[in-house]
Write a protein that holds these residues in place. Structure first.
Motif, PDB file in Angstrom:
ATOM      1  N   UNK B   1       0.827  -1.201   0.000  1.00 18.66           N
ATOM      2  CA  UNK B   1       0.000   0.000   0.000  1.00 18.66           C
ATOM      3  C   UNK B   1       0.860   1.249   0.000  1.00 18.66           C
ATOM      4  N   UNK B   2       1.950   1.195   0.744  1.00 19.76           N
ATOM      5  CA  UNK B   2       2.844   2.345   0.800  1.00 19.76           C
ATOM      6  C   UNK B   2       3.390   2.661  -0.589  1.00 19.76           C
ATOM      7  N   UNK B   3       3.647   1.607  -1.366  1.00 21.28           N
ATOM      8  CA  UNK B   3       4.198   1.793  -2.712  1.00 21.28           C
ATOM      9  C   UNK B   3       3.126   2.014  -3.773  1.00 21.28           C
ATOM     10  N   UNK B   4       1.866   2.064  -3.339  1.00 18.15           N
ATOM     11  CA  UNK B   4       0.745   2.306  -4.256  1.00 18.15           C
ATOM     12  C   UNK B   4       0.677   1.270  -5.389  1.00 18.15           C
ATOM     13  N   UNK B   5       0.969   0.053  -5.067  1.00 22.34           N
ATOM     14  CA  UNK B   5       0.863  -0.992  -6.091  1.00 22.34           C
ATOM     15  C   UNK B   5      -0.449  -1.765  -5.938  1.00 22.34           C
ATOM     16  N   UNK B   6      -1.323  -1.293  -5.074  1.00 19.08           N
ATOM     17  CA  UNK B   6      -2.623  -1.943  -4.889  1.00 19.08           C
ATOM     18  C   UNK B   6      -3.727  -0.959  -5.225  1.00 19.08           C
ATOM     19  N   UNK B   7      -4.921  -1.461  -5.406  1.00 24.89           N
ATOM     20  CA  UNK B   7      -6.055  -0.549  -5.598  1.00 24.89           C
ATOM     21  C   UNK B   7      -7.259  -1.088  -4.840  1.00 24.89           C
ATOM     22  N   UNK B   8      -8.241  -0.225  -4.668  1.00 25.58           N
ATOM     23  CA  UNK B   8      -9.409  -0.597  -3.875  1.00 25.58           C
ATOM     24  C   UNK B   8     -10.253  -1.658  -4.566  1.00 25.58           C
ATOM     25  N   UNK B   9     -10.927  -2.446  -3.762  1.00 23.76           N
ATOM     26  CA  UNK B   9     -11.776  -3.503  -4.299  1.00 23.76           C
ATOM     27  C   UNK B   9     -12.919  -2.882  -5.113  1.00 23.76           C
ATOM     28  N   UNK B  10     -13.187  -3.445  -6.294  1.00 26.18           N
ATOM     29  CA  UNK B  10     -14.258  -2.884  -7.130  1.00 26.18           C
ATOM     30  C   UNK B  10     -15.643  -3.103  -6.508  1.00 26.18           C
ATOM     31  N   UNK B  11     -16.392  -2.045  -6.433  1.00 24.29           N
ATOM     32  CA  UNK B  11     -17.771  -2.143  -5.963  1.00 24.29           C
ATOM     33  C   UNK B  11     -18.623  -2.656  -7.125  1.00 24.29           C
ATOM     34  N   UNK B  12     -19.500  -3.588  -6.824  1.00 26.18           N
ATOM     35  CA  UNK B  12     -20.297  -4.201  -7.885  1.00 26.18           C
ATOM     36  C   UNK B  12     -21.783  -4.036  -7.634  1.00 26.18           C
ATOM     37  N   UNK B  13     -22.511  -3.605  -8.646  1.00 26.14           N
ATOM     38  CA  UNK B  13     -23.971  -3.636  -8.544  1.00 26.14           C
ATOM     39  C   UNK B  13     -24.481  -4.866  -9.298  1.00 26.14           C
ATOM     40  N   UNK B  14     -25.755  -5.137  -9.211  1.00 28.35           N
ATOM     41  CA  UNK B  14     -26.384  -6.289  -9.880  1.00 28.35           C
ATOM     42  C   UNK B  14     -25.788  -7.631  -9.447  1.00 28.35           C
ATOM     43  N   UNK B  15     -25.392  -7.723  -8.197  1.00 26.19           N
ATOM     44  CA  UNK B  15     -24.683  -8.918  -7.731  1.00 26.19           C
ATOM     45  C   UNK B  15     -25.440 -10.221  -7.990  1.00 26.19           C
ATOM     46  N   UNK B  16     -26.732 -10.248  -7.662  1.00 26.96           N
ATOM     47  CA  UNK B  16     -27.495 -11.486  -7.803  1.00 26.96           C
ATOM     48  C   UNK B  16     -27.560 -11.916  -9.263  1.00 26.96           C
ATOM     49  N   UNK B  17     -27.706 -10.945 -10.163  1.00 26.43           N
ATOM     50  CA  UNK B  17     -27.778 -11.250 -11.600  1.00 26.43           C
ATOM     51  C   UNK B  17     -26.442 -11.794 -12.103  1.00 26.43           C
ATOM     52  N   UNK B  18     -25.371 -11.238 -11.586  1.00 34.00           N
ATOM     53  CA  UNK B  18     -24.042 -11.687 -11.996  1.00 34.00           C
ATOM     54  C   UNK B  18     -23.814 -13.130 -11.561  1.00 34.00           C
ATOM     55  N   UNK B  19     -24.175 -13.417 -10.313  1.00 28.36           N
ATOM     56  CA  UNK B  19     -24.019 -14.782  -9.802  1.00 28.36           C
ATOM     57  C   UNK B  19     -24.860 -15.752 -10.640  1.00 28.36           C
ATOM     58  N   UNK B  20     -26.077 -15.333 -10.969  1.00 31.74           N
ATOM     59  CA  UNK B  20     -26.972 -16.198 -11.744  1.00 31.74           C
ATOM     60  C   UNK B  20     -26.395 -16.499 -13.126  1.00 31.74           C
ATOM     61  N   UNK B  21     -25.647 -15.571 -13.692  1.00 34.08           N
ATOM     62  CA  UNK B  21     -25.026 -15.802 -14.998  1.00 34.08           C
ATOM     63  C   UNK B  21     -23.717 -16.585 -14.874  1.00 34.08           C
ATOM     64  N   UNK B  22     -22.956 -16.261 -13.862  1.00 33.80           N
ATOM     65  CA  UNK B  22     -21.618 -16.848 -13.763  1.00 33.80           C
ATOM     66  C   UNK B  22     -21.595 -18.278 -13.253  1.00 33.80           C
TER      67      UNK B  22
END
Lengths: 155, 56
Positions: B1-22
Motif C-alpha cells: 500500500x505504501x508503494x501504491x501498487x494496490x487498488x481498492x476492491x471494485x464495488x459491484x452492482x447487480x450482484x445477484x444477476x451476476x451470480x446467476x449468470x456466472x
C-alpha cells in the motif's frame, strides 16, 4: 436488548439474506460485501447510515484511506462501514500463461473488465500480484472475495 | 500500500444477476462441457447486463 448471532455458509448466507429482505424478516445488522451492497441499495432495503443517529457521525477519515468511501452508494448515502480489510492477489504459473500466449506484461497491466468501453475503472497495478487498497473508488463488475464488510441496519 | 501498487476492491452492482449468470457457466467449465473460451460470451452478457440496467 438481546443479540442473536447466526452464521451460514457463503452461498446460503446471501440467499437467506435476500429472502429475508423480501419476507420482511431481515436482520437489523449484518455483514455485507462490496460486491453485494450496491444491489441492496438499489432495491432500497438498506437504511442510509448517515441518516441514523448512532452512525450519522461516521466520517471517511475514521478509516484507512479510501475504505469508507467504497460504502457510499451512487446517491451519496453511506450504506455501510468497513469492519476489516485485506488484500487479494493474483497468482499464476508463468509457464502455463506463456504457453497460452499471455505475457507477464499483459498480466501486469490487465484490468478488471477487459472489454469495458467504460474503462475509467480499475487502475492496473504495476506489479502482477496484489490488489485492494487506496486508490479511487470505482464501480465495475467483478465478483471475487474480499472482506471489506460492515454492519448495516435495515429498513 | 505504501508503494501504491494496490487498488481498492471494485464495488459491484447487480450482484445477484451476476451470480446467476456466472455460476452455471463456471460449473459447465469445471465439468468439461464448455471450454474456457466460452467466458468471452459470458463477459459480453455481463457487460450487457449493466447497459440494460443503466438504461432501464
Amino acid at each position: 436488548m438481546s443479540i442473536k448471532i447466526t452464521q451460514y455458509g457463503w452461498a446460503d448466507y446471501w440467499s437467506k439474506l435476500t429472502a429475508g429482505f423480501i419476507a420482511n424478516a431481515a436482520p437489523d445488522v449484518f455483514t455485507d460485501h462490496l460486491s453485494k451492497f450496491a444491489q441492496f441499495a438499489d432495491l432500497k432495503v438498506l437504511r442510509p447510515l448517515d441518516e441514523l443517529g448512532p452512525t450519522k457521525d461516521v466520517k471517511d477519515s475514521d478509516y484507512q484511506q479510501g475504505l469508507a468511501q467504497l460504502w457510499k452508494g451512487q446517491d451519496g448515502h453511506r450504506y455501510g462501514t468497513p469492519k476489516d480489510w485485506d488484500t487479494i492477489a493474483v497468482f499464476y504459473n508463468p509457464k502455463a500463461t506463456a504457453d497460452a500466449g499471455i505475457s507477464d506484461q499483459q498480466l501486469a497491466t490487465m484490468s478488471w473488465n477487459p472489454t469495458g468501453a467504460t474503462s475509467s475503472a480499475a487502475p492496473a497495478s504495476s506489479a502482477p500480484p496484489a490488489r485492494t487498497a487506496p486508490t479511487s473508488p470505482s464501480r465495475i463488475t467483478r465478483t471475487s472475495g474480499t472482506s471489506t464488510s460492515h454492519p448495516s441496519p435495515i429498513r | 500500500m505504501k508503494n501504491k501498487t494496490t487498488f481498492l476492491f471494485p464495488v459491484t452492482s447487480n450482484a445477484a444477476d451476476i451470480v446467476a449468470l456466472m455460476n452455471p457457466q463456471f460449473d459447465s467449465i469445471y465439468i468439461g462441457s464448455q471450454s474456457a473460451s466460452s467466458l468471452t460470451g459470458l463477459n459480453d452478457q455481463l457487460n450487457q447486463l449493466f447497459s440494460v440496467v443503466q438504461s432501464g
